[in-house]
Structures are given as C-alpha cells and as structure tokens.
Design a protein around this motif. Structure first.
Motif, PDB file in Angstrom:
ATOM      1  N   CYS A 114      79.426 -21.789  17.374  1.00  0.00           N
ATOM      2  CA  CYS A 114      79.106 -21.248  15.989  1.00  0.00           C
ATOM      3  C   CYS A 114      77.795 -21.128  15.946  1.00  0.00           C
ATOM      4  O   CYS A 114      76.899 -21.655  16.819  1.00  0.00           O
ATOM      5  CB  CYS A 114      79.695 -22.175  14.770  1.00  0.00           C
ATOM      6  SG  CYS A 114      79.102 -23.720  14.957  1.00  0.00           S
ATOM      7  N   ASP A 133      80.779 -13.969  12.175  1.00  0.00           N
ATOM      8  CA  ASP A 133      81.187 -14.760  10.993  1.00  0.00           C
ATOM      9  C   ASP A 133      79.997 -14.257  10.033  1.00  0.00           C
ATOM     10  O   ASP A 133      78.993 -13.996  10.150  1.00  0.00           O
ATOM     11  CB  ASP A 133      80.803 -16.145  11.196  1.00  0.00           C
ATOM     12  CG  ASP A 133      81.083 -17.055  10.165  1.00  0.00           C
ATOM     13  OD1 ASP A 133      81.246 -16.533   8.999  1.00  0.00           O
ATOM     14  OD2 ASP A 133      81.146 -18.405  10.197  1.00  0.00           O
ATOM     15  N   SER A 146      85.521 -15.144   9.364  1.00  0.00           N
ATOM     16  CA  SER A 146      85.071 -14.534  10.923  1.00  0.00           C
ATOM     17  C   SER A 146      86.276 -14.261  11.629  1.00  0.00           C
ATOM     18  O   SER A 146      87.320 -14.464  11.433  1.00  0.00           O
ATOM     19  CB  SER A 146      84.379 -15.617  11.529  1.00  0.00           C
ATOM     20  OG  SER A 146      85.257 -16.736  11.821  1.00  0.00           O
ATOM     21  N   GLU A 242      88.478 -22.703   8.753  1.00  0.00           N
ATOM     22  CA  GLU A 242      87.845 -22.146  10.035  1.00  0.00           C
ATOM     23  C   GLU A 242      88.033 -22.717  11.313  1.00  0.00           C
ATOM     24  O   GLU A 242      86.862 -23.155  11.749  1.00  0.00           O
ATOM     25  CB  GLU A 242      86.335 -21.671   9.638  1.00  0.00           C
ATOM     26  CG  GLU A 242      85.818 -23.203   8.820  1.00  0.00           C
ATOM     27  CD  GLU A 242      84.137 -22.421   8.086  1.00  0.00           C
ATOM     28  OE1 GLU A 242      83.620 -22.010   9.154  1.00  0.00           O
ATOM     29  OE2 GLU A 242      84.142 -22.392   7.095  1.00  0.00           O
TER      30      GLU A 242
END
Length: 289
Positions: A114, A133, A146, A242
């Motif tokens: 990420c 994202d 995302s 997420e």
C-alpha cells in the motif's frame, strides 16, 4: 432523552421518530454483553447522502482509471488523470499532502502492499498487478475505495488467484454483515479464514476504518481475528473494509527511500480491494467500490 427533543444524531427530527428504537435495541445488546458503538460513529440520513455523493465521484474516478490504465504508462500518468478529474468535478483529494503524501492517490504495484507513490519512473508492464487507492472529498464528505488491475489483462496463475481471493475476502465479509448481530471481529475472522484457506497471509499493520466526515475515523476495522471484544455493527455506521493479502508471508516494511511505500519483506506479491459501506437496517449498502 425526551421523545419530543431533537435527536442526538443531528438529523433535526424528534427523538421518537429517529433514534429512539435504535437506542432501545443498543441497550438490549449491551445487556447481552456486546460492545456498542459510540454515538459519534453513527451517521444520520443527511450525512449518509453526502457521503453517497462523494462516493459517486470516487467510483467515477476509479472507472476512468480502469478504462485508461495500460501497458507502458507510468504510475504518474494515473495521478495526472486523477488530478484533472478532481479539478473538473470540484472534488478534493484526501491523499494529497496528507501527512506529507506528495500525490493525489496511491499506486501499489506487485510487491507494494500500500501507499505506493505515483512516479514517472514506474512504468507498467504486461502482467503487473496494481492497486489504485483513491480517497476524495466532495462538499466536505469523504469516500474511499481501491481496486486491483491486471496490466494487459493477463498475468500468471498465482497472481490471478491472489487478486481474485483478495476480492473474495472482502465480499465474504460484506455478505456476512447483519445489523445488531455482526461484530467487527466477525469481519476479521472471515477474511483471515478465507485467506489462509487459499495459502495466503493477512497484513496486520493496516486496517479499515470509519470514514465520511473525515478521511480516517473510529472504529478500526481489523482484517484478522482478535481475542477481545469489538464493536457491534449497527445502522448508520460508515466504514471501509480493505484487506491487504500477501502471496507469501505477512511481513512488511516501509521503504526508507520515500518513507511511504510499504513492501512485502519476502518480495512476493500483495493485493488489496477496498469498499466504503454503510450499515443499514437490512444489511449494508456499498457506497464506494
């Protein structure tokens, strides 16, 4: 509170017509031993509608990126697409300058878990997997989501499985949510179980969160199970789920070159899917995806 007083949620409705029944249900669940969300975690109808409008634009931005992403483009070009879209639609990137983040969205390629920073030097190749994202604000409300993309539409079987299973983790968790029954720990347990069943690991350092009036709000939404009491999910809660799922071990590190990019320690692939959703009286409504 008095039946005829204005409700605590800020809806400007009388309490008896707004959250009285909700409070009665919460009190009963608290007696049963559940951890009840704080009132600050509950959004009223007007706030949810504002978040829904922000989600409309967030979805449109991700749709635009999905239709634009291709082999040979740099991840910085994705940021340019976002910059132009945000300007044209009177939206604001929540990522831009957040704690010093230099771009308008995150682009995380292959072993990046990420917070990948868009760059002119990162050129997408056929078979790469990339997570984009986006979090934006519209009229003061926030939406966050995302998606994973496979560059060129094809990659190896293991990478395809990782992308697919990661989305399945998210969908299975969403499908299980029942208001006044499901807890946040149920979400983590479902995600962890499905990831492990398929031979993958779950990143534990990052999690989902409340969202809507700001980019990050309470509560935390863990993607693995814990041995402690977690909040009951009730109508009006707006959260992100997420999961970040690794092909290999769960270990990660932050790249010292930029202080943002999170990578897998074993250099194997990582994938993530994220939705913003609101808990309703009947289940959930996915707002941003």
């Amino acid at each position: 509170m008095n039946d005829n007083e204005l409700c605590w949620c800020g809806s400007k409705k009388e309490y008896k017509d707004c959250h009285k029944e909700f409070d009665i249900k919460c009190a009963l669940k608290e007696k049963e031993g559940y951890l009840i969300p704080k009132k600050t975690m509950i959004k009223n109808e007007n706030q949810i509608e504002g978040i829904r409008k922000a989600a409309f634009y967030n979805n449109a931005l991700l749709d635009l990126i999905e239709n634009s992403i291709h082999e040979g483009m740099s991840t910085d070009e994705i940021d340019v697409i976002a910059t132009n879209f945000l300007k044209e639609n009177n939206c604001i990137s929540a990522d831009y300058h957040y704690e010093g983040f230099p771009k308008h969205l995150c682009t995380s390629v292959n072993d990046v878990v990420c917070h990948g920073i868009p760059s002119k030097r990162v050129i997408l190749k056929k078979g790469d997997i990339i997570n984009v994202d986006t979090t934006l604000s519209y009229n003061g409300y926030y939406a966050d989501a995302s998606r994973m993309f496979i560059v060129g539409g094809e990659t190896n079987e293991k990478a395809q499985k990782l992308v697919r299973v990661t989305k399945e983790c998210l969908i299975k968790a969403e499908d299980a949510i029942k208001p006044f029954e499901t807890t946040l720990n149920d979400i983590g347990r479902i995600i962890e179980k499905h990831a492990h069943k398929n031979g993958f690991s779950v990143v534990e350092e990052f999690c989902g969160h409340g969202v809507g009036l700001s980019m990050h709000e309470d509560p935390y939404v863990l993607h693995y199970s814990v041995n402690e009491k977690t909040y009951l999910l009730v109508p009006g809660m707006v959260i992100t789920i997420e999961p970040m799922i690794n092909q290999g071990l769960k270990g990660i590190y932050i790249d010292s070159n930029d202080g943002w990019t999170v990578r897998t320690k074993d250099k194997k692939l990582s994938a993530q899917w994220e939705h913003t959703l609101v808990v309703t009286n009947d289940g959930i409504e996915v707002l941003s995806k």
